[in-house]
Design an enzyme around this catalytic site. Structure first.
Site, PDB file in Angstrom:
ATOM      1  N   TRP A 185     116.281 -11.576  33.087  1.00 46.17           N
ATOM      2  CA  TRP A 185     115.229 -10.775  33.717  1.00 46.17           C
ATOM      3  C   TRP A 185     115.452 -10.674  35.231  1.00 46.17           C
ATOM      4  CZ3 TRP A 185     111.851 -12.744  37.408  1.00 46.17           C
ATOM      5  CH2 TRP A 185     111.844 -14.125  37.568  1.00 46.17           C
ATOM      6  N   PRO A 232     113.895 -25.876  40.310  1.00 46.87           N
ATOM      7  CA  PRO A 232     113.273 -24.555  40.175  1.00 46.87           C
ATOM      8  C   PRO A 232     112.954 -24.245  38.720  1.00 46.87           C
ATOM      9  CG  PRO A 232     115.648 -24.317  40.344  1.00 46.87           C
ATOM     10  CD  PRO A 232     115.350 -25.791  40.496  1.00 46.87           C
ATOM     11  N   ASP A 243     105.003 -12.171  43.456  1.00 50.25           N
ATOM     12  CA  ASP A 243     105.034 -13.105  42.340  1.00 50.25           C
ATOM     13  C   ASP A 243     104.176 -12.539  41.219  1.00 50.25           C
ATOM     14  OD1 ASP A 243     105.639 -16.034  41.425  1.00 50.25           O
ATOM     15  OD2 ASP A 243     103.503 -15.740  41.038  1.00 50.25           O
ATOM     16  N   TYR A 253     117.264 -21.129  37.419  1.00 53.27           N
ATOM     17  CA  TYR A 253     118.357 -21.516  38.309  1.00 53.27           C
ATOM     18  C   TYR A 253     119.132 -20.307  38.818  1.00 53.27           C
ATOM     19  CZ  TYR A 253     117.492 -26.434  37.550  1.00 53.27           C
ATOM     20  OH  TYR A 253     116.921 -27.675  37.539  1.00 53.27           O
ATOM     21  N   LEU A 266     119.030 -18.674  42.851  1.00 55.54           N
ATOM     22  CA  LEU A 266     118.380 -18.998  44.122  1.00 55.54           C
ATOM     23  C   LEU A 266     117.289 -18.000  44.475  1.00 55.54           C
ATOM     24  CD1 LEU A 266     118.637 -21.191  46.356  1.00 55.54           C
ATOM     25  CD2 LEU A 266     119.766 -19.445  47.729  1.00 55.54           C
ATOM     26  N   HIS A 267     116.106 -18.518  44.747  1.00 56.59           N
ATOM     27  CA  HIS A 267     114.973 -17.690  45.145  1.00 56.59           C
ATOM     28  C   HIS A 267     114.094 -18.482  46.101  1.00 56.59           C
ATOM     29  CE1 HIS A 267     113.746 -19.957  41.570  1.00 56.59           C
ATOM     30  NE2 HIS A 267     112.484 -19.871  41.988  1.00 56.59           N
ATOM     31  N   VAL A 268     113.322 -17.764  46.907  1.00 61.21           N
ATOM     32  CA  VAL A 268     112.464 -18.375  47.924  1.00 61.21           C
ATOM     33  C   VAL A 268     111.036 -17.886  47.727  1.00 61.21           C
ATOM     34  CG1 VAL A 268     112.048 -18.691  50.394  1.00 61.21           C
ATOM     35  CG2 VAL A 268     114.395 -18.400  49.548  1.00 61.21           C
TER      36      VAL A 268
END
Length: 298
Positions: free
Chosen positions: A135, A227, A161, A230, A232-234
């Site tokens: 996704w 997380p 979000d 897996y 990378l996100h902020v």
């Protein structure tokens, strides 16, 4: 997806958090082949807005049931007919056992993940058991949710979000997805990634401040470790948002991460990380088994 909700059979409550006004429910949906498929429905009470409260108080048909009156203290139950009673719903279908586990209420504890444990236990576990990140790739590749993207560069993109209502600034929660597929978590970060993090932080803070009228010094930017997925996100939230996973045993501020990388190039490859984990999680069981094996060999 007209009347999709009528096709969902509710099975059981997975989690009911009264403090955050949040509930997760397991459901079943009959597929086109007649097979039953699992689903997860996540309900969250939307924040109150002043205009809607004014409408509620001025509504002649609104009912206020008296619970008790004691001196200056009055308590009522209000069957809200306005948007004050709106609910945000996230629907995950078909849901895997990992989704069911993610949204179920858990008994949790703290563990310490050394660099050795990461390499021998956690990394293999991640490769075998992490939630499907397709996704995420669909968003990055422009195959889905294009209309939700707020900001995009050649290195990352920004979108709301899933559970933010898009209105309340106190509960603001935005997500930056890094486009590189080779960085899975903060464990993979090295000094060479500092320019990416600096650009990501500066550009996103400028955008949020301008678009939503929020001062930069009330916006927090952080990673989760471990997380949920897996890639990378902020997370970007206001400091007023307390239900975004910002606890000290999970959140790592982007500014702190950059400082650590500048001080010690292999910081996140060697640092022991402490975090919370459900005791019924397979990863916790692997840690326990590893510890038992070491004790037997000692």
């Amino acid at each position: 997806m007209e009347d999709w909700n009528k096709k969902v059979k509710l099975v059981r409550i997975l989690n009911d958090d009264q403090e955050s006004k949040y509930a997760a429910i397991e459901g079943e949906v009959e597929g086109t082949d007649g097979e039953k498929q699992s689903a997860v429905l996540v309900f969250e009470k939307t924040p109150f807005h002043f205009d809607e409260v004014v409408k509620l108080m001025q509504d002649d048909q609104q009912k206020f049931k008296v619970d008790f009156i004691n001196d200056i203290y009055h308590k009522y139950t209000v069957e809200a007919r306005s948007a004050c009673n709106d609910i945000k719903l996230a629907f995950i279908h078909p849901a895997t056992p990992l989704h069911i586990k993610k949204y179920s209420k858990k008994q949790i504890c703290l563990i310490n993940e050394t660099s050795e444990r990461y390499q021998t236990i956690v990394r293999p576990y991640i490769e075998q058991n992490q939630l499907n990140s397709q996704w995420v790739y669909n968003i990055i590749d422009g195959k889905s949710e294009r209309e939700r993207i707020l900001l995009e560069t050649d290195q990352f993109l920004l979108l709301p979000d899933l559970m933010w209502d898009g209105k309340s600034m106190d509960s603001l929660h935005l997500l930056v997805l890094v486009k590189s597929r080779s960085i899975h978590s903060i464990r993979d970060l090295k000094p060479e990634h500092i320019p990416l993090l600096e650009s990501l932080l500066e550009t996103t803070l400028d955008f949020i401040s301008t678009k939503y009228g929020i001062a930069k010094n009330v916006i927090r930017a952080f990673f989760h470790y471990p997380p949920t997925f897996y890639h990378l996100h902020v997370h970007f939230t206001t400091i007023h948002n307390r239900i975004c996973g910002c606890e000290v045993e999970r959140a790592h501020l982007v500014t702190d991460v950059m400082d650590h990388l500048a001080l010690k190039p292999d910081y996140y490859q060697t640092k022991t990380l402490y975090y919370k984990i459900p005791v019924n999680d397979k990863l916790y069981q692997l840690f326990e088994e590893s510890e038992q094996t070491k004790n037997k060999e000692a």
